[in-house]
Each structure stands twice: as structure tokens, then as C-alpha cells.
Design an enzyme around this catalytic site. Structure first.
Site: not given
Ligand code: DQA
Length: 143
Positions: A23, A100
Site C-alpha cells: 500500500y 484502490h
């Protein structure tokens, strides 16, 4: 002035320390700050909400229907499971872009399915924090 809700779902409050190899290392506050800056340059006002609770996310979407012109939404893990969030997105009548950080197609099979994407204007996945920036560009970029 155009107003935009940036809505972050569960576990995204942990960005910075949460699986940074997937991430990235930016915190959520830093992502919000960068997005706010980019939005300001486009004459768009941004407000951000993060919650780990499905109902709070639903309330934020309902409120956005009268308060915002569109939503950039990272539903986190609820992407793959939540009929209730899908119904909320379908109900509010303003454009929603699903984003995302990671490329969900390059990960576990269960992440390939989104219950929410079919009721969104579009979906951006895999560009780290810039997925949010690209969503902003998609909705309110230059003509
Ligand atoms: C995520 C992808 C989801 O599958 C996961 O559950 C998340 C983060 C992303 O931004 O890459 O929490 O939405």
C-alpha cells in the site's frame, strides 16, 4: 464551488505502517493533503472521511447526496463483500469512482470481485495514492 467527498473504508487509517510493500508508505493524512492540493488547483473543494464501520460509510454516502457533487471511494475490504454499500452508491445519484491503492487483479482471487464497481462511474486500481489523483482527474480534470 464543486465539492467532493473522499471516502476511505476499513483499515485505511493504518496506511503508512500497514503492509507498505503493498500500500506504500504514505499516511492517510498525507494522501488527503496531496489530494486536497490537487483539487484546489482545479477549483474543487475536498472533504475526507475514514471509517472502519460499514454503517458510518453508508451515512457518509447518504449525506454526500445533498452535500457533494461526487465521491472518490476506496471501500477497502468491503469492496468484495458489501451489498449495503453497493446499494448506497446506487441510491445517491451522484458520480462515484471506486479507487484502490493496490492492483486488486494481481492479488488473491477474492479481491478480483467488486460488488461496488458495477454501480460506479468507473474504477481505478493499482496506482498507489495516485489512484485517488487519477479519479479526481477523471471526474474534474481539464476538458
Ligand atoms: C484496497 C484493496 C482491498 O482489497 C483491501 O481489502 C484494502 C485496500 C486497496 O486500496 O488496494 O483494504 O482497497
Amino acid at each position: 464551488m464543486t465539492k467532493l467527498l473522499v471516502l476511505h473504508g476499513p483499515n485505511l487509517n493504518l496506511l503508512g505502517t500497514r503492509e507498505p510493500e503493498i500500500y506504500g508508505s504514505l499516511t492517510l493524512a498525507e494522501i488527503d493533503r496531496r489530494l486536497e492540493e490537487a483539487a484546489f488547483e482545479r477549483g474543487v473543494e475536498v472533504y475526507s472521511i475514514q471509517s472502519n464501520h460499514e454503517g458510518v460509510l453508508i451515512d457518509a454516502l447518504h449525506e454526500a447526496a445533498t452535500k457533494a457533487d461526487g465521491v472518490i471511494f476506496n471501500p477497502g475490504g468491503y469492496t468484495h463483500t458489501s451489498v449495503a454499500l453497493r446499494d448506497a452508491v446506487a441510491a445517491i445519484g451522484i458520480p462515484v469512482v471506486e479507487v484502490h491503492l493496490s492492483n486488486v487483479y494481481a492479488r488473491e482471487a477474492f479481491r478480483k470481485k467488486s460488488l461496488i464497481a458495477p454501480v460506479c462511474q468507473g474504477r481505478i486500481t493499482g496506482f498507489g495514492w495516485r489512484s485517488y489523483l487519477l479519479a479526481l482527474e477523471a471526474l474534474w480534470g481539464a476538458e
